[in-house]
Design a protein around this motif. Structure first.
Motif, short mmCIF file in Angstrom:
data_model
loop_
_atom_site.label_atom_id
_atom_site.label_comp_id
_atom_site.label_asym_id
_atom_site.label_seq_id
_atom_site.Cartn_x
_atom_site.Cartn_y
_atom_site.Cartn_z
N VAL A 184 0.84 -1.21 0.00
CA VAL A 184 0.00 0.00 0.00
C VAL A 184 0.88 1.26 0.00
N PHE A 185 2.03 1.21 0.69
CA PHE A 185 2.94 2.37 0.68
C PHE A 185 3.40 2.64 -0.76
N ALA A 190 3.09 5.85 -5.70
CA ALA A 190 2.88 5.89 -7.15
C ALA A 190 1.73 6.83 -7.53
N LEU A 191 0.66 6.81 -6.73
CA LEU A 191 -0.47 7.73 -7.01
C LEU A 191 -0.01 9.18 -6.86
N ALA A 192 0.81 9.42 -5.83
CA ALA A 192 1.34 10.78 -5.62
C ALA A 192 2.25 11.17 -6.79
N ASP A 193 3.03 10.21 -7.28
CA ASP A 193 3.92 10.48 -8.43
C ASP A 193 3.13 11.02 -9.62
N GLY A 194 1.97 10.38 -9.86
CA GLY A 194 1.13 10.81 -10.98
C GLY A 194 0.68 12.25 -10.81
N ALA A 195 0.30 12.60 -9.57
CA ALA A 195 -0.17 13.96 -9.30
C ALA A 195 0.98 14.96 -9.42
N VAL A 196 2.18 14.53 -8.96
CA VAL A 196 3.36 15.41 -9.04
C VAL A 196 3.72 15.67 -10.50
N ASP A 203 4.53 17.17 -1.22
CA ASP A 203 3.96 16.96 0.13
C ASP A 203 2.43 16.95 0.08
N THR A 204 1.86 17.83 -0.75
CA THR A 204 0.39 17.86 -0.89
C THR A 204 -0.09 16.56 -1.51
N ALA A 205 0.62 16.10 -2.53
CA ALA A 205 0.21 14.88 -3.24
C ALA A 205 0.23 13.67 -2.30
N VAL A 206 1.30 13.54 -1.50
CA VAL A 206 1.42 12.38 -0.59
C VAL A 206 0.33 12.46 0.48
N ALA A 207 0.13 13.66 1.05
CA ALA A 207 -0.89 13.80 2.11
C ALA A 207 -2.28 13.47 1.55
N MET A 208 -2.58 13.95 0.36
CA MET A 208 -3.91 13.68 -0.23
C MET A 208 -4.07 12.21 -0.58
N ALA A 209 -3.03 11.61 -1.16
CA ALA A 209 -3.12 10.18 -1.53
C ALA A 209 -3.32 9.32 -0.29
#
Ligand SMILES: NC(=O)c1ccc[n+]([C@@H]2O[C@H](COP(=O)([O-])OP(=O)(O)OC[C@H]3O[C@@H](n4cnc5c(N)ncnc54)[C@H](OP(=O)(O)O)[C@@H]3O)[C@@H](O)[C@H]2O)c1
Length: 272
Positions: A184-185, A190-196, A203-209
């Protein structure tokens, strides 16, 4: 029955990632008082840090812990189990006590071989125990009573949820529960990578994901609805979620995740 009510003392042998997570989680939940925990680790500096951080009794002498405790938790690596249990003094010290091993792949038959006069439980917890959100599957050895099993389940319930399972399913539980957080980590990263990639701050992407994954998981638990039904609920015909799901299916995401569990369970079965 809570551990505090049972007035039992807990001995923990091996205080690395999991041993410390369980100590921290149990104290945080109030499941046990610091005076009820005695822990040992091969490294003196690890034992000293644990005492300083949590106010529990620690040392490097496993036998002293085994003799002093009512319930023993073995939290060393599978290949270190022989060094801990393979001697007569330990067998005697743990006789007629409840011994819980969290070592991946170490079967009850092997534990009972080392400790023929102990009640045994093979458990598979995970690191979210650290924040009181753990999940643990527990299988009991021959002769382990309902009361002892209830105590084992209560120990892990103090740091999340716990459930009895058949030992035949423990390698699967090891993959799903023990290794699962790592998978899951990777997904959150990976989901945050897409947003970045599209311009969102890291930091926003990881917190939101992370919050999104937590919310989705809680919806499955709290509604009791099938994950596929919840997925259908957010998938508007012709919409953007449907487009994203097509990409996931192109990448064979279901088969990749299911095979991840299969392969992990296969390797877990060889660890002991
Ligand atoms: N990590 C996880 O997410 C996870 C999840 C579920 C279950 N588990 C299981 O939990 C067990 C512990 O894993 P871990 O990740 O916490 O390992 P770890 O961080 O290596 O912790 C084990 C600790 O025990 C110490 N140790 C080694 N030999 C010892 C001995 N003879 N007597 C006393 N202490 C000794 C180790 O010292 P050294 O570093 O000097 O060896 C280390 O500090 C494993 O069997 C694993 O399968 C782990």
């Amino acid at each position: 029955m809570t551990l505090l009510e049972a007035k039992q003392s807990l001995g923990i042998i091996g205080c690395g990632t999991m041993g410390e997570a369980i100590v921290r989680g149990i104290l945080r939940s109030g499941g046990l008082a610091p005076t009820q925990i005695f822990a040992s680790d091969a490294r003196a500096e690890v034992a000293a840090a644990l005492a300083a951080n949590h106010g529990i009794r620690t040392g490097t002498d496993n036998l002293a812990v085994a003799m002093a405790c009512d319930v023993a938790l073995l939290a060393v690596k599978p290949h270190q189990m022989a060094a801990v249990l393979g001697n007569d003094a330990m067998r005697v010290a743990l006789a007629h006590k409840l011994v819980i091993s969290i070592a991946a792949g170490v079967r009850l038959e092997k534990l009972c071989g080392y400790l023929p006069k102990s009640a045994t439980i093979r458990a598979m917890p995970n690191t979210p125990a650290l924040i009181g959100e753990g999940m643990a599957g527990l299988a009991r050895g021959k002769g382990t009573s309902d009361e002892q099993m209830a105590l084992g389940l209560a120990l892990f319930a103090a740091v999340g949820k716990s459930q009895e399972v058949d030992e035949a399913h423990m390698d699967i539980v090891t993959a799903l529960v023990g290794s699962g957080p790592a998978f899951v980590f990777v997904m959150i990263d990976a989901l945050a990578d897409g947003a970045v990639r599209l311009g969102l701050r890291r930091d926003t992407a990881v917190a939101m994901a992370a919050q999104m994954v937590q919310g989705a998981a809680r919806m499955v638990v709290q509604t009791g609805r099938h994950p596929a039904a919840l997925k259908d609920q957010v998938t508007t015909p012709g919409g953007c979620t449907a487009a994203g799901l097509s990409v996931m299916e192109d990448g064979k995401i279901r088969s990749v995740l299911a095979r991840t569990i299969e392969e992990t369970a296969r390797v877990a079965g060889k660890l002991g």
